[in-house]
Write a protein that holds these residues in place. Structure first.
Motif, mmCIF file in Angstrom:
data_model
loop_
_atom_site.group_PDB
_atom_site.id
_atom_site.type_symbol
_atom_site.label_atom_id
_atom_site.label_comp_id
_atom_site.label_asym_id
_atom_site.label_seq_id
_atom_site.Cartn_x
_atom_site.Cartn_y
_atom_site.Cartn_z
ATOM 1 N N GLY A 18 -0.850 0.598 -0.093
ATOM 2 C CA GLY A 18 -0.834 -0.650 -0.644
ATOM 3 C C GLY A 18 0.631 -0.433 -1.383
ATOM 4 O O GLY A 18 1.603 -0.845 -0.619
ATOM 5 N N HIS A 19 0.460 -1.983 -1.955
ATOM 6 C CA HIS A 19 1.713 -3.324 -2.364
ATOM 7 C C HIS A 19 1.457 -3.414 -3.768
ATOM 8 O O HIS A 19 0.956 -4.522 -3.588
ATOM 9 C CB HIS A 19 2.836 -3.382 -1.244
ATOM 10 N N ILE A 20 2.264 -3.596 -4.083
ATOM 11 C CA ILE A 20 2.462 -4.602 -5.706
ATOM 12 C C ILE A 20 3.774 -5.298 -5.936
ATOM 13 O O ILE A 20 4.726 -5.155 -5.894
ATOM 14 C CB ILE A 20 2.540 -3.585 -7.063
ATOM 15 N N SER A 21 4.092 -6.797 -5.483
ATOM 16 C CA SER A 21 5.277 -7.419 -5.577
ATOM 17 C C SER A 21 4.573 -8.116 -7.035
ATOM 18 O O SER A 21 3.465 -8.773 -7.322
ATOM 19 C CB SER A 21 5.260 -8.079 -4.376
ATOM 20 N N SER A 22 6.027 -8.507 -7.732
ATOM 21 C CA SER A 22 5.897 -9.553 -8.926
ATOM 22 C C SER A 22 6.937 -10.868 -8.582
ATOM 23 O O SER A 22 8.565 -10.523 -8.350
ATOM 24 C CB SER A 22 5.788 -8.756 -9.972
ATOM 25 N N THR A 23 6.724 -11.747 -9.462
ATOM 26 C CA THR A 23 7.850 -12.776 -9.429
ATOM 27 C C THR A 23 8.764 -13.129 -10.140
ATOM 28 O O THR A 23 8.703 -12.635 -11.631
ATOM 29 C CB THR A 23 6.657 -13.928 -9.134
ATOM 30 N N VAL A 25 -7.026 -6.692 1.455
ATOM 31 C CA VAL A 25 -7.779 -6.973 0.618
ATOM 32 C C VAL A 25 -6.027 -7.729 -0.654
ATOM 33 O O VAL A 25 -5.814 -6.585 -0.802
ATOM 34 C CB VAL A 25 -8.850 -6.584 -0.416
ATOM 35 N N ALA A 26 -5.967 -8.836 -0.550
ATOM 36 C CA ALA A 26 -4.990 -9.007 -1.092
ATOM 37 C C ALA A 26 -5.030 -9.700 -2.741
ATOM 38 O O ALA A 26 -5.849 -11.198 -2.222
ATOM 39 C CB ALA A 26 -3.723 -9.552 -1.260
ATOM 40 N N VAL A 27 -4.898 -9.557 -3.923
ATOM 41 C CA VAL A 27 -5.068 -9.760 -5.080
ATOM 42 C C VAL A 27 -3.747 -11.539 -5.144
ATOM 43 O O VAL A 27 -3.026 -10.817 -5.620
ATOM 44 C CB VAL A 27 -5.556 -9.816 -6.375
ATOM 45 N N VAL A 34 -8.989 -3.117 -2.864
ATOM 46 C CA VAL A 34 -7.836 -4.066 -3.206
ATOM 47 C C VAL A 34 -6.525 -3.012 -2.470
ATOM 48 O O VAL A 34 -6.423 -1.783 -2.755
ATOM 49 C CB VAL A 34 -7.594 -4.394 -4.319
ATOM 50 N N HIS A 35 -5.601 -3.780 -1.693
ATOM 51 C CA HIS A 35 -4.055 -3.183 -1.192
ATOM 52 C C HIS A 35 -3.161 -3.717 -1.344
ATOM 53 O O HIS A 35 -1.851 -3.106 -1.641
ATOM 54 C CB HIS A 35 -5.265 -3.296 0.043
#
Length: 275
Positions: free
Chosen positions: A134-139, A8-10, A83-84
């Motif tokens: 999981g992974h968190i990416s920010s722009t 799951v991606a948000v 959420v992943h």
């Protein structure tokens, strides 16, 4: 993170532009998606486009408000149970002199562009870590590495996003977390960020004009964006970074030469290079 299918991606700011490009890339890899945006019309269109290929839902979210981000997380868990991946992508920007920009505009831009990712990390990281990976990416932006004139608030926010994500990645590695972080630093991308920023600008923040200089810069920025990389290409870069645990995501890596020149000047004679 090696496995995408049925994870799951948000994605925030997913109704158009880079966010939609990321959504397409992750959908193609079999991820279930929760898309969010302030523009409910483009959000509905994005959900309709992707629904034939993957499980996808949409929810309006104002990333500048902690309660709204929390509601997005609650909705994600209610819908999918997990959420992943989180992509903090929602952003705005206005070309205005740092000395003439109204304080309301400073607050608005920093609330969206910096506090949005801060809230995202705060709310979603525990949920992602509970999944064991999981992974968190920010722009961010190349503006987070090179602070050009006439974009003061945007530069400040985007520098902050890089600091946030670098701090997070180092802390995650130090405690052997299975979650990783990345930061996207795009150059010119063919999006409507300039027009969307004007559309969603709070009424009380509408400025006394900065004059012809600001107006000309705005037109030049929009023209540059329209000739830029396509959002789908950016989405593929983000998906690749998630898959291969890359921290830096550069759409125009040759621009890193400007960062190196700035570092050289810092070391050699403590001057600031022109951008």
């Amino acid at each position: 993170m090696k496995e995408f299918k049925d994870r799951v991606a948000v994605i925030t700011g997913a109704g158009s532009g880079i966010g939609l490009g990321i959504a397409r890339a992750l959908a193609a890899r079999g991820m279930k998606l929760v898309l969010s945006d302030l523009n409910e019309e483009t959000l509905a269109a994005a959900v309709a486009e992707l629904s034939p290929t993957t499980s996808v839902v949409g929810r309006a979210c104002n990333v500048a408000e902690l309660d709204s981000v929390q509601a997005l997380a609650d909705y994600t868990i209610e819908t999918y149970g997990a959420v992943h991946v989180l992509c903090n992508n929602a952003g705005i920007g206005l070309p205005t002199s740092a000395t003439k920009m109204k304080l309301e505009d400073w607050k608005w831009i920093i609330d969206v562009d910096l506090w949005g990712p801060i809230y995202g990390v705060k709310v979603f990281l525990p949920l992602i870590e509970a999944q064991g990976e999981g992974h968190i990416s920010s722009t961010s932006s190349m503006a987070g590495l090179l602070a050009a004139q006439m974009m003061g608030a945007y530069n400040v926010a985007k520098h902050g996003v890089i600091a946030l994500m670098a701090s997070l990645e180092r802390e995650l590695r130090a405690r052997d977390s299975a979650v990783r972080a990345s930061v996207l630093c795009p150059g010119p991308i063919n999006t409507n960020i300039s027009r969307n920023s004007v559309s969603f600008r709070p009424g009380q923040a509408k400025p006394k004009t900065d004059g012809a200089r600001s107006g000309k810069l705005a037109k030049n920025i929009q023209a540059s964006l329209e000739q830029g990389m396509q959002p789908n290409e950016v989405g593929e870069l983000v998906a690749n970074a998630i898959e291969n645990d890359k921290f830096w995501i550069l759409t125009h890596p040759h621009w890193a030469k400007g960062v190196q020149r700035q570092l050289d000047a810092l070391r050699d004679d403590q001057t600031l290079t022109r951008v």
